[in-house]
Each structure stands twice: as structure tokens, then as C-alpha cells.
Design an enzyme around this catalytic site. Structure first.
Site, PDB file in Angstrom:
ATOM      1  N   HIS A   1       1.849  -9.415  13.372  1.00  0.00           N
ATOM      2  CA  HIS A   1       1.008 -10.440  13.708  1.00  0.00           C
ATOM      3  C   HIS A   1       1.476 -11.885  13.388  1.00  0.00           C
ATOM      4  O   HIS A   1       1.368 -12.937  14.351  1.00  0.00           O
ATOM      5  CB  HIS A   1      -0.447 -10.383  12.908  1.00  0.00           C
ATOM      6  CG  HIS A   1      -1.248  -9.308  13.759  1.00  0.00           C
ATOM      7  ND1 HIS A   1      -1.897  -9.701  15.164  1.00  0.00           N
ATOM      8  CD2 HIS A   1      -1.907  -8.400  13.374  1.00  0.00           C
ATOM      9  CE1 HIS A   1      -2.474  -8.699  15.337  1.00  0.00           C
ATOM     10  NE2 HIS A   1      -2.601  -7.795  14.383  1.00  0.00           N
TER      11      HIS A   1
ATOM     12  N   CYS B   1      -6.371  -2.100  16.116  1.00  0.00           N
ATOM     13  CA  CYS B   1      -6.178  -3.535  15.902  1.00  0.00           C
ATOM     14  C   CYS B   1      -7.501  -4.239  15.943  1.00  0.00           C
ATOM     15  O   CYS B   1      -8.351  -4.086  17.182  1.00  0.00           O
ATOM     16  CB  CYS B   1      -5.194  -4.255  16.633  1.00  0.00           C
ATOM     17  SG  CYS B   1      -4.869  -6.043  16.303  1.00  0.00           S
TER      18      CYS B   1
ATOM     19  N   HIS C   1       2.264  -3.711  10.358  1.00  0.00           N
ATOM     20  CA  HIS C   1       1.553  -3.838  11.407  1.00  0.00           C
ATOM     21  C   HIS C   1       0.913  -5.621  11.379  1.00  0.00           C
ATOM     22  O   HIS C   1       1.003  -6.371  12.188  1.00  0.00           O
ATOM     23  CB  HIS C   1       0.147  -3.306  11.437  1.00  0.00           C
ATOM     24  CG  HIS C   1      -0.849  -3.466  12.538  1.00  0.00           C
ATOM     25  ND1 HIS C   1      -0.871  -2.647  13.819  1.00  0.00           N
ATOM     26  CD2 HIS C   1      -1.773  -4.516  12.710  1.00  0.00           C
ATOM     27  CE1 HIS C   1      -1.968  -3.133  14.415  1.00  0.00           C
ATOM     28  NE2 HIS C   1      -2.393  -4.251  13.679  1.00  0.00           N
ATOM     29  N   GLU C   2       0.600  -5.903   9.950  1.00  0.00           N
ATOM     30  CA  GLU C   2       0.055  -7.213   9.844  1.00  0.00           C
ATOM     31  C   GLU C   2       1.267  -8.203   9.896  1.00  0.00           C
ATOM     32  O   GLU C   2       1.010  -9.492  10.507  1.00  0.00           O
ATOM     33  CB  GLU C   2      -0.662  -7.346   8.532  1.00  0.00           C
ATOM     34  CG  GLU C   2      -1.932  -6.540   8.434  1.00  0.00           C
ATOM     35  CD  GLU C   2      -2.887  -6.496   9.620  1.00  0.00           C
ATOM     36  OE1 GLU C   2      -3.167  -7.936  10.206  1.00  0.00           O
ATOM     37  OE2 GLU C   2      -3.388  -5.807   9.895  1.00  0.00           O
TER      38      GLU C   2
END
Length: 194
Positions: A151, A105, A147-148
Site C-alpha cells: 500500500h 483488503c 500486503h500493507e
């Protein structure tokens, strides 16, 4: 404009982000700056909280993975040229047997760990022109999107590793929070408490 990437420990990385409208101030410029920032840091994805904005926006460009020798020709073809902007995304489904892949990351430089994720997703989102879409993805594309997406939900990949593995990276995380990380890109580190 290349923006500083927010480092581990900054509270913005733990916020569940707010939806935006197509009238969001400087949206086009924000998206362009995020792409420039991501490319400058050699990333394949970047979420708005990583540049200090607690909004439901992230970008993905999975093309760099298309050159990997570790993937099938079919997956390489899917990854080639895959570049998208996701606004107000909502994960509808995550399915299939979880598989492990070493993730990193930009907000957590020099830390990589195996993370288990489902291989197939269905996601609803608006593109940069505020066209609503519902799409299915799999493999590495799905992983980068997950993954994004995490966030904008205030979740980091380090939240998905075992307590045992967290002990091994504890010092690296502490170094990031103390401003000792030295990546090859601009970072905004958490101010030290006095």
C-alpha cells in the site's frame, strides 16, 4: 476516532508514499485513529493511504489469525498478540518459494483472491517511538506486512493476480468505484465524474 477508509479507485491508493519525521503533526493520534479504524472494520492491517494519507505508515495486528485451525501451533503462537506500527518501512529481502493465500483488503470490500508471496521477509522500519529496527518475519505475519507495505508503494493486491482473475472481479471493482459497495464500515468513495 474512526476514519473513513478510502475505496478502490481513489488516486491516493496508487501513490508511492512519502517518508515522515518523528515531528509529523499528530502522529500519535493518527496511529491511534488508524488502529481504531482497523478494529472497527475487522481488519488485520491498515496503511495510511487507506485513510487518505500518502505517508509511509502502516499498522498490523495479526492476532485474529492465531485462532485459525489451518495453521500450526508454532505459527499460532507467533501470531498471538502480534501488533506493530511500521513507519518509513523499507523491504530489504523477500525470500523463499512463493505460496498462495486468499487475501482481501478494506479498500476493496467483498473481493478476495489468491495472491502469491514469498514466505520470508526482512524489513527495516521505525516503530511508533521512532526506534529504528531491522526484523525478519515469515508465514502469515510476513504476508500481512507485505500486503500493507505494498500500500505505501502504491500497489494493491489486485495488481498481483492474473489478468484472467481480474476479469472475474472487474464488475465488483467498478461497483466500488461507483459507490455501490456497502461494507459494514465507513468508506470514502471516489467522487463520481460528471
Amino acid at each position: 476516532m474512526i476514519l473513513p477508509i478510502v475505496g478502490y479507485g481513489d488516486p491516493v491508493l496508487r501513490k508511492v508514499c512519502e517518508e515522515i519525521t518523528k515531528d509529523y503533526i499528530n502522529l500519535e493520534e493518527t496511529i491511534a485513529n488508524m488502529y481504531e479504524t482497523m478494529y472497527n472494520a475487522c481488519g488485520v492491517g491498515l496503511a495510511a493511504p487507506q485513510v487518505g494519507l500518502p505517508i509511509r505508515l502502516f499498522i498490523v495486528d495479526a492476532d485474529p489469525f492465531s485462532d485459525s485451525d489451518d495453521i500450526s501451533k508454532e505459527e499460532a503462537a507467533a501470531l498471538k498478540g502480534f501488533k506493530k506500527t511500521f513507519i518509513n518501512a523499507k523491504m530489504l529481502k523477500e525470500e523463499g518459494e512463493e505460496w498462495s493465500f486468499s487475501e482481501g483488503c478494506l479498500s476493496i470490500p467483498d473481493v478476495r483472491e489468491d495472491v502469491y508471496r514469498n514466505p520470508n521477509i526482512t524489513i527495516e522500519y521505525y516503530d511508533e517511538n521512532f526506534n529504528k529496527k531491522t526484523e525478519e518475519y515469515n508465514g502469515l505475519i510476513a504476508r500481512v506486512i507485505q500486503h500493507e507495505y505494498d500500500h505505501i508503494e502504491g500497489v494493491l493486491f489486485t495488481d498481483k493476480i492474473t489478468v484472467f482473475k481480474k476479469q472475474f472481479i472487474k464488475k465488483k471493482l467498478q461497483n466500488i468505484m461507483e459507490g455501490k459497495a456497502r461494507p459494514d464500515y465507513r468508506m470514502k468513495l471516489v467522487p463520481k465524474k460528471r
